[in-house]
Enzyme design. Sequence first.
Site, PDB file in Angstrom:
ATOM      1  N   LYS A 164      -4.945   2.893   2.768  1.00  0.00           N
ATOM      2  CA  LYS A 164      -4.778   4.304   3.138  1.00  0.00           C
ATOM      3  C   LYS A 164      -5.591   4.685   4.381  1.00  0.00           C
ATOM      4  O   LYS A 164      -6.477   3.942   4.807  1.00  0.00           O
ATOM      5  CB  LYS A 164      -5.171   5.175   1.934  1.00  0.00           C
ATOM      6  CG  LYS A 164      -4.215   5.018   0.732  1.00  0.00           C
ATOM      7  CD  LYS A 164      -4.576   5.971  -0.406  1.00  0.00           C
ATOM      8  CE  LYS A 164      -3.602   5.879  -1.558  1.00  0.00           C
ATOM      9  NZ  LYS A 164      -3.925   6.834  -2.648  1.00  0.00           N
ATOM     10  N   TYR A 191       6.064   9.898  -2.229  1.00  0.00           N
ATOM     11  CA  TYR A 191       5.350  10.542  -3.336  1.00  0.00           C
ATOM     12  C   TYR A 191       6.210  11.583  -4.060  1.00  0.00           C
ATOM     13  O   TYR A 191       5.672  12.486  -4.710  1.00  0.00           O
ATOM     14  CB  TYR A 191       4.049  11.176  -2.819  1.00  0.00           C
ATOM     15  CG  TYR A 191       2.946  10.171  -2.569  1.00  0.00           C
ATOM     16  CD1 TYR A 191       2.387   9.445  -3.624  1.00  0.00           C
ATOM     17  CD2 TYR A 191       2.454   9.955  -1.286  1.00  0.00           C
ATOM     18  CE1 TYR A 191       1.375   8.526  -3.408  1.00  0.00           C
ATOM     19  CE2 TYR A 191       1.432   9.027  -1.060  1.00  0.00           C
ATOM     20  CZ  TYR A 191       0.896   8.322  -2.125  1.00  0.00           C
ATOM     21  OH  TYR A 191      -0.107   7.411  -1.910  1.00  0.00           O
ATOM     22  N   ASN A 245      -8.832   7.509  -1.547  1.00  0.00           N
ATOM     23  CA  ASN A 245      -9.280   6.420  -2.424  1.00  0.00           C
ATOM     24  C   ASN A 245      -8.814   5.049  -1.950  1.00  0.00           C
ATOM     25  O   ASN A 245      -8.639   4.127  -2.740  1.00  0.00           O
ATOM     26  CB  ASN A 245      -8.890   6.708  -3.880  1.00  0.00           C
ATOM     27  CG  ASN A 245      -7.392   6.859  -4.060  1.00  0.00           C
ATOM     28  OD1 ASN A 245      -6.628   6.712  -3.106  1.00  0.00           O
ATOM     29  ND2 ASN A 245      -6.967   7.130  -5.278  1.00  0.00           N
ATOM     30  N   HIS A 289      -3.297   2.281  -2.359  1.00  0.00           N
ATOM     31  CA  HIS A 289      -2.227   2.570  -3.323  1.00  0.00           C
ATOM     32  C   HIS A 289      -1.751   1.249  -3.897  1.00  0.00           C
ATOM     33  O   HIS A 289      -1.710   0.249  -3.182  1.00  0.00           O
ATOM     34  CB  HIS A 289      -1.044   3.257  -2.635  1.00  0.00           C
ATOM     35  CG  HIS A 289       0.221   3.204  -3.454  1.00  0.00           C
ATOM     36  ND1 HIS A 289       0.492   4.117  -4.434  1.00  0.00           N
ATOM     37  CD2 HIS A 289       1.247   2.302  -3.468  1.00  0.00           C
ATOM     38  CE1 HIS A 289       1.650   3.805  -5.015  1.00  0.00           C
ATOM     39  NE2 HIS A 289       2.125   2.701  -4.445  1.00  0.00           N
ATOM     40  N   GLU A 296       9.454   0.739  -4.163  1.00  0.00           N
ATOM     41  CA  GLU A 296       8.499   1.007  -3.081  1.00  0.00           C
ATOM     42  C   GLU A 296       8.582  -0.064  -1.986  1.00  0.00           C
ATOM     43  O   GLU A 296       8.481   0.249  -0.795  1.00  0.00           O
ATOM     44  CB  GLU A 296       7.087   1.115  -3.665  1.00  0.00           C
ATOM     45  CG  GLU A 296       6.948   2.350  -4.565  1.00  0.00           C
ATOM     46  CD  GLU A 296       5.609   2.465  -5.272  1.00  0.00           C
ATOM     47  OE1 GLU A 296       4.754   1.569  -5.134  1.00  0.00           O
ATOM     48  OE2 GLU A 296       5.414   3.481  -5.977  1.00  0.00           O
TER      49      GLU A 296
HETATM   50  P1  RTP Z   1      -1.714   5.347  -6.225  1.00  0.00           P
HETATM   51  O1  RTP Z   1      -0.381   5.881  -6.706  1.00  0.00           O
HETATM   52  O2  RTP Z   1      -2.112   5.841  -4.854  1.00  0.00           O
HETATM   53  O3  RTP Z   1      -1.851   3.875  -6.356  1.00  0.00           O
HETATM   54  O4  RTP Z   1      -2.856   5.926  -7.163  1.00  0.00           O
HETATM   55  P2  RTP Z   1      -2.828   6.181  -8.704  1.00  0.00           P
HETATM   56  O5  RTP Z   1      -1.572   5.656  -9.339  1.00  0.00           O
HETATM   57  O6  RTP Z   1      -4.134   5.684  -9.191  1.00  0.00           O
HETATM   58  O7  RTP Z   1      -2.832   7.762  -8.729  1.00  0.00           O
HETATM   59  P3  RTP Z   1      -1.604   8.801  -8.875  1.00  0.00           P
HETATM   60  O8  RTP Z   1      -1.849   9.601 -10.094  1.00  0.00           O
HETATM   61  O9  RTP Z   1      -0.291   8.085  -8.728  1.00  0.00           O
HETATM   62  O10 RTP Z   1      -1.857   9.734  -7.629  1.00  0.00           O
HETATM   63  C1  RTP Z   1      -1.421   9.337  -6.354  1.00  0.00           C
HETATM   64  C2  RTP Z   1      -2.500   9.617  -5.336  1.00  0.00           C
HETATM   65  O11 RTP Z   1      -2.688  11.036  -5.231  1.00  0.00           O
HETATM   66  C3  RTP Z   1      -4.039  11.305  -4.910  1.00  0.00           C
HETATM   67  N1  RTP Z   1      -4.590  12.182  -5.946  1.00  0.00           N
HETATM   68  N2  RTP Z   1      -5.277  13.243  -5.663  1.00  0.00           N
HETATM   69  N3  RTP Z   1      -6.777  15.611  -5.827  1.00  0.00           N
HETATM   70  C4  RTP Z   1      -6.393  15.020  -6.949  1.00  0.00           C
HETATM   71  O12 RTP Z   1      -6.667  15.429  -8.046  1.00  0.00           O
HETATM   72  C5  RTP Z   1      -5.611  13.800  -6.827  1.00  0.00           C
HETATM   73  N4  RTP Z   1      -5.130  13.089  -7.832  1.00  0.00           N
HETATM   74  C6  RTP Z   1      -4.470  12.057  -7.261  1.00  0.00           C
HETATM   75  C7  RTP Z   1      -4.772   9.982  -4.856  1.00  0.00           C
HETATM   76  O13 RTP Z   1      -4.782   9.536  -3.489  1.00  0.00           O
HETATM   77  C8  RTP Z   1      -3.899   9.088  -5.692  1.00  0.00           C
HETATM   78  O14 RTP Z   1      -4.098   7.745  -5.380  1.00  0.00           O
HETATM   79 MG    MG Z   2       0.383   6.136  -8.654  1.00  0.00          MG
END
Ligand code: RTP
Ligand code: MG
Length: 140
Positions: A11, A51, A114, A117, A128
């Site tokens: 990222k 997204y 973070n 992804h 994807e």
């Molecule tokens: P990713 O899809 O990026 O691998 O991450 P993930 O599954 O661990 O998290 P996900 O729930 O799919 O959320 C996608 C991305 O959104 C951002 N995020 N921001 N501000 C917030 O509360 C929040 N929550 C999620 C993060 O960049 C997350 O990786």
């Molecule tokens: Mg995710």
Amino acid sequence: MATERTFSIIKPDATRRNLTGAVTKMLEDGGLRVVASKRIHMTREQAEGFYGVHRERPFFNDLCTFMTSGPVVVQVLEGENAVARNREIMGATNPENADEGTIRKVHAESIEANSVHGSDSLENAKIEIDYFFKPEEIVG
Ligand code: RTP
Ligand code: MG
């Protein structure tokens, strides 16, 4: 054990800090092989499409702004149980909850910035990968 492919993004917070190599090394050290990689600057449309499942979430707009704030490196990773393995190497979404030695524990700045992804299922990995790569760009 099955050989799988998963999709990864390094990222903008990580590319900005010149961590492409450091993050990739952690993926490789964890047993994954980079079989496709390119550095791109996502358009707003690309980020919103990617997204799309999060469209109704409160963080959607900020997330799309962040993901288009600088270059990213999109990658296809191959290995045994690659989808789950990559999620282990990445660590929890919120770096405060991530295990020691994971990419997010070591490098992430915040729950949003973070660093990486990773696809959350084999089904989503295929979707994807197809979103960013043509078949001939993947060399196993
Ligand atoms: P990713 O899809 O990026 O691998 O991450 P993930 O599954 O661990 O998290 P996900 O729930 O799919 O959320 C996608 C991305 O959104 C951002 N995020 N921001 N501000 C917030 O509360 C929040 N929550 C999620 C993060 O960049 C997350 O990786
Ligand atoms: Mg995710």
